[in-house]
Scaffold this active site. Structure first.
Site, mmCIF file in Angstrom:
data_model
loop_
_atom_site.group_PDB
_atom_site.id
_atom_site.type_symbol
_atom_site.label_atom_id
_atom_site.label_comp_id
_atom_site.label_asym_id
_atom_site.label_seq_id
_atom_site.Cartn_x
_atom_site.Cartn_y
_atom_site.Cartn_z
ATOM 1 N N SER A 3 77.635 37.636 53.735
ATOM 2 C CA SER A 3 78.161 38.392 54.840
ATOM 3 C C SER A 3 78.372 39.816 54.480
ATOM 4 O O SER A 3 79.289 40.029 53.798
ATOM 5 C CB SER A 3 79.476 37.702 55.334
ATOM 6 O OG SER A 3 80.156 38.657 56.024
ATOM 7 N N HIS B 146 73.764 38.063 56.358
ATOM 8 C CA HIS B 146 74.651 37.672 57.352
ATOM 9 C C HIS B 146 75.444 38.777 58.026
ATOM 10 O O HIS B 146 76.115 39.397 57.419
ATOM 11 C CB HIS B 146 75.604 36.592 57.102
ATOM 12 C CG HIS B 146 76.479 35.815 58.072
ATOM 13 N ND1 HIS B 146 76.074 35.016 58.987
ATOM 14 C CD2 HIS B 146 77.644 35.977 58.523
ATOM 15 C CE1 HIS B 146 76.823 34.561 59.680
ATOM 16 N NE2 HIS B 146 77.924 35.356 59.649
ATOM 17 N N ASP C 174 78.281 39.992 60.636
ATOM 18 C CA ASP C 174 79.253 39.587 61.599
ATOM 19 C C ASP C 174 79.378 40.750 62.787
ATOM 20 O O ASP C 174 79.865 41.701 62.155
ATOM 21 C CB ASP C 174 80.524 39.418 60.937
ATOM 22 C CG ASP C 174 80.349 38.188 60.215
ATOM 23 O OD1 ASP C 174 80.156 36.941 60.615
ATOM 24 O OD2 ASP C 174 80.534 38.016 58.840
ATOM 25 N N MET D 96 81.896 41.701 65.709
ATOM 26 C CA MET D 96 83.158 41.331 66.425
ATOM 27 C C MET D 96 83.611 42.382 67.732
ATOM 28 O O MET D 96 83.327 43.684 67.340
ATOM 29 C CB MET D 96 84.108 41.307 65.465
ATOM 30 C CG MET D 96 83.856 40.379 64.278
ATOM 31 S SD MET D 96 85.153 40.586 62.953
ATOM 32 C CE MET D 96 84.634 39.323 61.971
ATOM 33 N N HIS E 275 75.681 37.038 63.674
ATOM 34 C CA HIS E 275 76.646 36.271 64.201
ATOM 35 C C HIS E 275 77.574 37.012 65.146
ATOM 36 O O HIS E 275 78.371 37.656 64.847
ATOM 37 C CB HIS E 275 77.413 35.609 63.030
ATOM 38 C CG HIS E 275 78.810 34.804 63.359
ATOM 39 N ND1 HIS E 275 79.586 34.373 62.367
ATOM 40 C CD2 HIS E 275 78.938 34.132 64.403
ATOM 41 C CE1 HIS E 275 80.680 33.967 62.986
ATOM 42 N NE2 HIS E 275 80.157 33.491 64.366
ATOM 43 N N MET F 218 80.291 37.330 67.464
ATOM 44 C CA MET F 218 81.613 36.826 67.877
ATOM 45 C C MET F 218 82.165 37.510 68.867
ATOM 46 O O MET F 218 82.914 38.650 68.845
ATOM 47 C CB MET F 218 82.801 36.926 66.551
ATOM 48 C CG MET F 218 82.296 35.768 65.441
ATOM 49 S SD MET F 218 83.424 36.189 63.851
ATOM 50 C CE MET F 218 81.835 37.018 63.343
ATOM 51 N N MET G 46 82.343 26.851 61.833
ATOM 52 C CA MET G 46 82.835 27.797 61.352
ATOM 53 C C MET G 46 84.104 27.084 60.494
ATOM 54 O O MET G 46 84.668 25.865 60.812
ATOM 55 C CB MET G 46 83.954 28.448 62.342
ATOM 56 C CG MET G 46 83.277 29.801 63.116
ATOM 57 S SD MET G 46 82.252 30.909 61.872
ATOM 58 C CE MET G 46 83.774 31.510 61.142
ATOM 59 N N GLY H 153 86.993 35.922 62.922
ATOM 60 C CA GLY H 153 87.831 37.294 62.843
ATOM 61 C C GLY H 153 87.932 37.898 61.656
ATOM 62 O O GLY H 153 87.748 39.328 61.696
ATOM 63 N N PHE H 154 88.118 37.281 60.527
ATOM 64 C CA PHE H 154 88.440 38.201 59.257
ATOM 65 C C PHE H 154 87.554 37.556 58.119
ATOM 66 O O PHE H 154 87.575 36.270 58.069
ATOM 67 C CB PHE H 154 89.652 38.121 59.275
ATOM 68 C CG PHE H 154 90.643 38.909 60.100
ATOM 69 C CD1 PHE H 154 90.698 40.252 60.133
ATOM 70 C CD2 PHE H 154 91.126 38.070 61.027
ATOM 71 C CE1 PHE H 154 91.429 40.929 61.231
ATOM 72 C CE2 PHE H 154 91.897 38.807 62.317
ATOM 73 C CZ PHE H 154 92.019 40.108 62.221
ATOM 74 N N GLY H 155 87.396 38.191 57.229
ATOM 75 C CA GLY H 155 86.759 37.821 55.971
ATOM 76 C C GLY H 155 88.041 37.264 54.884
ATOM 77 O O GLY H 155 89.030 37.963 55.198
ATOM 78 N N ASP I 266 80.359 28.822 57.442
ATOM 79 C CA ASP I 266 80.814 30.242 57.327
ATOM 80 C C ASP I 266 82.351 30.341 57.109
ATOM 81 O O ASP I 266 83.092 30.006 58.205
ATOM 82 C CB ASP I 266 80.300 30.933 58.602
ATOM 83 C CG ASP I 266 80.712 32.619 58.434
ATOM 84 O OD1 ASP I 266 81.210 32.944 57.444
ATOM 85 O OD2 ASP I 266 80.316 33.063 59.634
ATOM 86 N N GLY J 135 80.865 36.055 52.215
ATOM 87 C CA GLY J 135 81.144 37.368 52.174
ATOM 88 C C GLY J 135 81.848 37.876 50.379
ATOM 89 O O GLY J 135 81.133 38.301 49.576
ATOM 90 N N THR J 136 83.083 37.506 50.840
ATOM 91 C CA THR J 136 84.083 37.844 49.407
ATOM 92 C C THR J 136 83.356 37.411 48.074
ATOM 93 O O THR J 136 83.395 38.231 47.319
ATOM 94 C CB THR J 136 85.567 37.232 49.657
ATOM 95 O OG1 THR J 136 86.112 37.692 51.021
ATOM 96 C CG2 THR J 136 86.278 37.819 48.815
ATOM 97 N N SER J 137 83.124 36.011 48.282
ATOM 98 C CA SER J 137 82.609 35.324 46.727
ATOM 99 C C SER J 137 81.191 36.168 46.410
ATOM 100 O O SER J 137 81.004 35.925 45.115
ATOM 101 C CB SER J 137 82.594 34.108 47.054
ATOM 102 O OG SER J 137 81.482 33.392 47.610
HETATM 103 C C1 DX5 Z 1 84.452 35.141 59.781
HETATM 104 C C2 DX5 Z 1 83.077 35.763 59.618
HETATM 105 C C3 DX5 Z 1 82.687 35.213 58.188
HETATM 106 C C4 DX5 Z 1 83.329 36.075 57.034
HETATM 107 C C5 DX5 Z 1 83.152 35.387 55.895
HETATM 108 O O1 DX5 Z 1 84.906 35.663 61.014
HETATM 109 O O2 DX5 Z 1 82.235 34.998 60.428
HETATM 110 O O3 DX5 Z 1 81.146 35.457 58.251
HETATM 111 O O4 DX5 Z 1 83.356 37.265 56.965
HETATM 112 O O5 DX5 Z 1 83.780 36.034 54.839
HETATM 113 P P1 DX5 Z 1 84.272 35.303 53.524
HETATM 114 O O6 DX5 Z 1 83.309 34.663 52.863
HETATM 115 O O7 DX5 Z 1 85.231 36.173 52.832
HETATM 116 O O8 DX5 Z 1 85.391 33.984 53.960
HETATM 117 ZN ZN ZN Z 2 79.932 35.182 60.245
#
Ligand code: DX5
Ligand code: ZN
Length: 232
Positions: free
Chosen positions: A18, A43, A45, A47, A76, A78, A147, A152-154, A185, A207-209
């Site tokens: 992501s 991916h 995202d 929003m 994706h 949102m 989900m 909404g947030f990573g 996700d 995302g983060t990982s």
């Molecule tokens: C959340 C997003 C995810 C998120 C994943 O709203 O849809 O794709 O960014 O990020 P991590 O892997 O950091 O949870």
């Molecule tokens: Zn996503």
């Protein structure tokens, strides 16, 4: 239109980093970094500050990063109005569009519309939405996204209690012998990917990982791919 998720095997564990966790000042280079690390999709995202309490990126950004890779853009949405905004994203280079079942009373119309654009189609379930909500549409889509955090947030923690939902969807997909990807996700990393694969998820958003891994993206993507041996 390049490849879509229909060109990717549902029997393989696929990694979809992501870009929400990337350094947006160097987005092109960040995407090239994870592509070189061996990821399978990208991916994206999206929003709108309405369906979720955050705002991310729009079609101009997708158009700019399209130059960085030929991998499938797994977009994706949102957002509250996928019917209006699917087309500008596909025109900008989205190969696949996932929308949320919670944002519409007429999912079939949204699915049909995205198909006319030529993209593959996914439906997404927030943590509070039961598996059965998606059963009606299983034979009409290419991907189901479960989900494992509130969207909404990573950087949030993986909800292990979503695994029975993943398993219920996988069992139904198998029972009907459908060729549908099952994606998870939120909070996916080396310590949580095994549970997701054992429950039946074959597409892993991270995302983060991946982007913020101190051991680097090559190692991060390899560790996620290792869970393929646990795939249900
Ligand atoms: C959340 C997003 C995810 C998120 C994943 O709203 O849809 O794709 O960014 O990020 P991590 O892997 O950091 O949870
Ligand atoms: Zn996503």
């Amino acid at each position: 239109m390049g490849m879509t998720v229909k060109d990717l095997s549902t029997d393989k564990l696929l990694v979809s980093p992501s870009i929400l966790a990337a350094d947006f000042a160097r987005l092109g280079a960040e995407i090239e970094r994870v592509c070189e690390a061996g990821c399978d999709l990208i991916h994206v995202d999206v929003m709108d500050g309405h369906f979720v309490p955050n705002i991310s990126i729009g079609p101009p950004v997708v158009k700019s990063i399209r130059k960085s890779t030929d991998l499938v853009f797994d977009v994706h949405l949102m957002i509250s109005d996928p019917m209006t905004y699917a087309e500008p994203f596909v025109k900008a280079g989205a190969d696949h569009i996932t929308f949320h079942l919670e944002c519409t009373d007429t999912p079939e119309a949204v699915i049909a519309h995205i198909r006319t654009l030529g993209a593959s189609v996914g439906i997404c379930l927030k943590p509070g939405t039961p598996a059965e909500t998606a059963f009606l549409y299983l034979d009409k889509v290419d991907l189901i996204l479960v989900m494992t955090v509130e969207p909404g947030f990573g950087g949030q923690s993986f909800m292990a209690d979503m695994m029975p939902k993943v398993r219920a969807l996988k069992d139904e997909i198998k029972r009907r012998k459908l060729n549908v990807h099952l994606e998870v996700d939120g909070g996916l990393d080396a310590s949580t990917v095994g549970a997701a694969a054992r429950a039946g998820a074959n597409m892993i958003v991270a995302g983060t990982s991946v982007f913020c891994n101190p051991e680097g993206a090559v190692r991060a993507v390899a560790v996620l791919h290792e869970a393929e041996k646990e795939l249900y």
